[in-house]
Design a protein around this motif. Structure first.
Motif, PDB file in Angstrom:
ATOM      1  N   HIS A 229     -32.509   9.803 -21.508  1.00  0.00           N
ATOM      2  CA  HIS A 229     -32.681   9.547 -20.080  1.00  0.00           C
ATOM      3  C   HIS A 229     -33.335  10.747 -19.417  1.00  0.00           C
ATOM      4  N   GLU A 277     -24.583  -3.762 -17.791  1.00  0.00           N
ATOM      5  CA  GLU A 277     -26.030  -3.647 -17.978  1.00  0.00           C
ATOM      6  C   GLU A 277     -26.644  -2.574 -17.086  1.00  0.00           C
ATOM      7  N   GLU A 278     -26.082  -2.379 -15.899  1.00  0.00           N
ATOM      8  CA  GLU A 278     -26.624  -1.381 -14.976  1.00  0.00           C
ATOM      9  C   GLU A 278     -26.517   0.027 -15.560  1.00  0.00           C
ATOM     10  N   LEU A 280     -26.216   0.591 -19.076  1.00  0.00           N
ATOM     11  CA  LEU A 280     -26.948   0.617 -20.338  1.00  0.00           C
ATOM     12  C   LEU A 280     -28.456   0.740 -20.142  1.00  0.00           C
ATOM     13  N   LYS A 281     -28.997   0.103 -19.113  1.00  0.00           N
ATOM     14  CA  LYS A 281     -30.445   0.082 -18.943  1.00  0.00           C
ATOM     15  C   LYS A 281     -31.022   1.422 -18.514  1.00  0.00           C
ATOM     16  N   THR A 282     -30.167   2.376 -18.152  1.00  0.00           N
ATOM     17  CA  THR A 282     -30.653   3.703 -17.746  1.00  0.00           C
ATOM     18  C   THR A 282     -30.960   4.606 -18.932  1.00  0.00           C
ATOM     19  N   LYS A 287     -32.021   0.661 -25.351  1.00  0.00           N
ATOM     20  CA  LYS A 287     -33.125  -0.214 -24.947  1.00  0.00           C
ATOM     21  C   LYS A 287     -33.279  -1.434 -25.864  1.00  0.00           C
ATOM     22  N   PHE A 290     -31.804  -4.971 -24.972  1.00  0.00           N
ATOM     23  CA  PHE A 290     -32.410  -5.845 -23.983  1.00  0.00           C
ATOM     24  C   PHE A 290     -33.514  -6.734 -24.562  1.00  0.00           C
ATOM     25  N   LYS A 295     -29.242 -10.374 -27.086  1.00  0.00           N
ATOM     26  CA  LYS A 295     -28.497 -10.743 -25.894  1.00  0.00           C
ATOM     27  C   LYS A 295     -26.999 -10.863 -26.184  1.00  0.00           C
ATOM     28  N   LEU A 298     -25.189  -7.527 -25.846  1.00  0.00           N
ATOM     29  CA  LEU A 298     -24.882  -7.158 -24.467  1.00  0.00           C
ATOM     30  C   LEU A 298     -23.609  -7.861 -24.008  1.00  0.00           C
TER      31      LEU A 298
END
Length: 319
Positions: A229, A277-278, A280-282, A287, A290, A295, A298
Motif C-alpha cells: 500500500h 472489502e473496504e 482489503l481493497k486498499t 488484489k 477481487f 469471489k 471474499l
C-alpha cells in the motif's frame, strides 16, 4: 487502577525515547508502535527486542535509535530474555542495590517472533508470572526476511510463501488468535491496539506496565512494503481494520473481556461496521481476491470476520 490522564499537548512534551533517524521504511507501522509505547513509560525502562525489522532498522552499527537500555536477543527467546531481566532486577532490589522503585521491562516482538518461533518462551514466561509487558507489533508476515507467511498472516493474503495463483489463492489458513491464547494463560492483562487509535494504544501500554505480573499488548502495525500500500495510507488502513472488525479493539483484565471505545461504538450501532472489502481493497496483497473466480474467497473472509466478531461480543457480554 486509576487511568493515566493526559492531553495531546502534555503528550507532545514527553521525551522521545525512540529517536528519529532510524532506517525504517517510509510509513512503517511498527516504528510508530515503538515511539508510542515508549512515550507511555512511567519512569526508567529496559527494553529487549527479538530479531526482526525493528531490531535491524533501529540499531545499524554504530548507531541506535534507542534512548534507553536496550538488548537484542534471538528470534525465539525475547520473552525469556525479559523474564531474566525482571528476575535480576528483583534480586538487585532485594539486596538494596537498585536506586529506583520501579524499572519497567518491555519485550518487543514481531508476529514471526511471537506467533511462531517465540511462542514457547512467551508461554513459559507467562506461566511463571514474570512482571513485564510484551508488545507484539503485528505486520502479519516475516517482513525482514522477504515477506514470508506467519501464523499472524490473515486468510487470503499474498506472501512469497503463500503465493496468489490458480493453485494457491494466497494464504489458505486463518490468522492465529494470539491474544485469546494469552488470555487463556490467565495473566492479569491482555489487550489489542492499533496505530490508528494512538490514545487507546498509549493508555493500554501504560496499564500493561502498571499491572503486577505479565501483560500482553497486540498492536496492528501495517507494513507498506509487505501489504503493498502507499506509504501515506498506514494510519488510514489501520483504522479500516478496526472499522471493519478485521481487528477489533478490546482488553481483558484477569480474563474479563471489555470492548474499547471505538469497537464498542460499532457494537452499539452495527450500521457503523464497514464491509471487509473496504479494508482489503486498499492493499496489493489482496488484489487477487477481487478477480471473478475468487469471489467465494471474499465471502469466506467476510464470514470469518463476522464469526470472530460475534464471538468477541459474547465474550464481552454484549448481545
Amino acid at each position: 487502577m486509576a487511568e493515566w490522564k493526559f492531553t495531546a499537548k502534555d503528550f507532545a512534551q514527553i521525551p522521545e525515547l525512540f529517536a528519529s533517524g532510524h532506517r525504517a521504511c517510509a510509513g512503517c507501522g511498527p516504528a510508530i508502535v515503538m515511539r508510542l509505547i515508549l512515550k507511555a513509560a512511567r519512569g526508567p525502562v529496559i527494553a529487549t527486542n527479538s530479531t526482526g525489522c525493528m531490531e535491524v532498522v533501529s540499531t545499524i552499527y554504530p548507531y541506535t535509535a534507542w534512548r534507553i537500555p536496550w538488548i537484542h536477543t534471538a528470534f525465539e527467546n525475547v520473552a525469556a530474555n525479559a523474564a531474566g531481566i525482571e528476575a535480576a532486577l528483583k534480586v538487585l532490589k532485594k539486596k538494596g542495590r537498585l536506586k529506583y522503585e520501579h524499572i519497567d521491562v518491555i519485550a518487543f516482538g514481531g508476529d514471526g517472533g511471537t506467533y511462531d518461533i517465540g511462542l514457547q518462551a512467551l508461554s513459559g514466561a507467562a506461566e511463571r508470572g514474570h512482571d513485564f509487558l510484551y508488545v507484539l507489533y503485528d505486520n502479519e508476515a516475516y517482513m525482514n526476511t522477504g515477506i514470508q507467511r506467519s501464523g499472524g498472516t490473515p486468510l487470503g493474503a499474498w506472501t512469497t510463501t503463500s503465493p496468489a495463483g490458480k493453485v494457491i489463492p494466497g494464504k489458505t489458513e486463518r490468522k492465529k488468535p494470539i491474544a485469546d491464547i494469552m488470555v487463556a494463560h490467565e495473566i492479569p492483562y491482555v489487550a489489542t491496539a492499533s496505530v490508528s487509535e494512538w490514545r487507546d494504544l498509549v493508555l493500554k501500554a501504560r496499564k500493561g506496565m502498571e499491572v503486577e505480573g505479565p501483560a500482553f499488548l497486540h498492536v496492528l502495525a501495517p507494513c507498506p512494503r509487505g501489504w503493498r500500500h502507499d506509504t501515506s495510507k498506514t494510519i488510514e488502513i489501520a483504522r479500516l481494520a478496526v472499522e471493519t472488525c478485521v481487528f477489533p479493539l478490546w482488553e481483558a483484565e484477569n480474563g474479563e473481556y471489555k470492548l474499547s471505545p471505538k469497537s464498542k461504538a460499532i457494537a452499539l450501532k452495527p450500521e457503523l461496521k464497514k464491509p471487509v472489502e473496504e479494508y482489503l481493497k486498499t492493499q496489493g496483497r489482496f488484489k487477487h481476491l477481487f478477480k471473478p473466480e475468487n469471489k467465494h474467497l471474499l465471502e469466506e473472509i467476510q464470514k470469518e470476520v463476522d464469526r470472530r466478531w460475534q464471538k468477541l461480543l459474547k465474550q464481552c457480554q454484549i448481545s
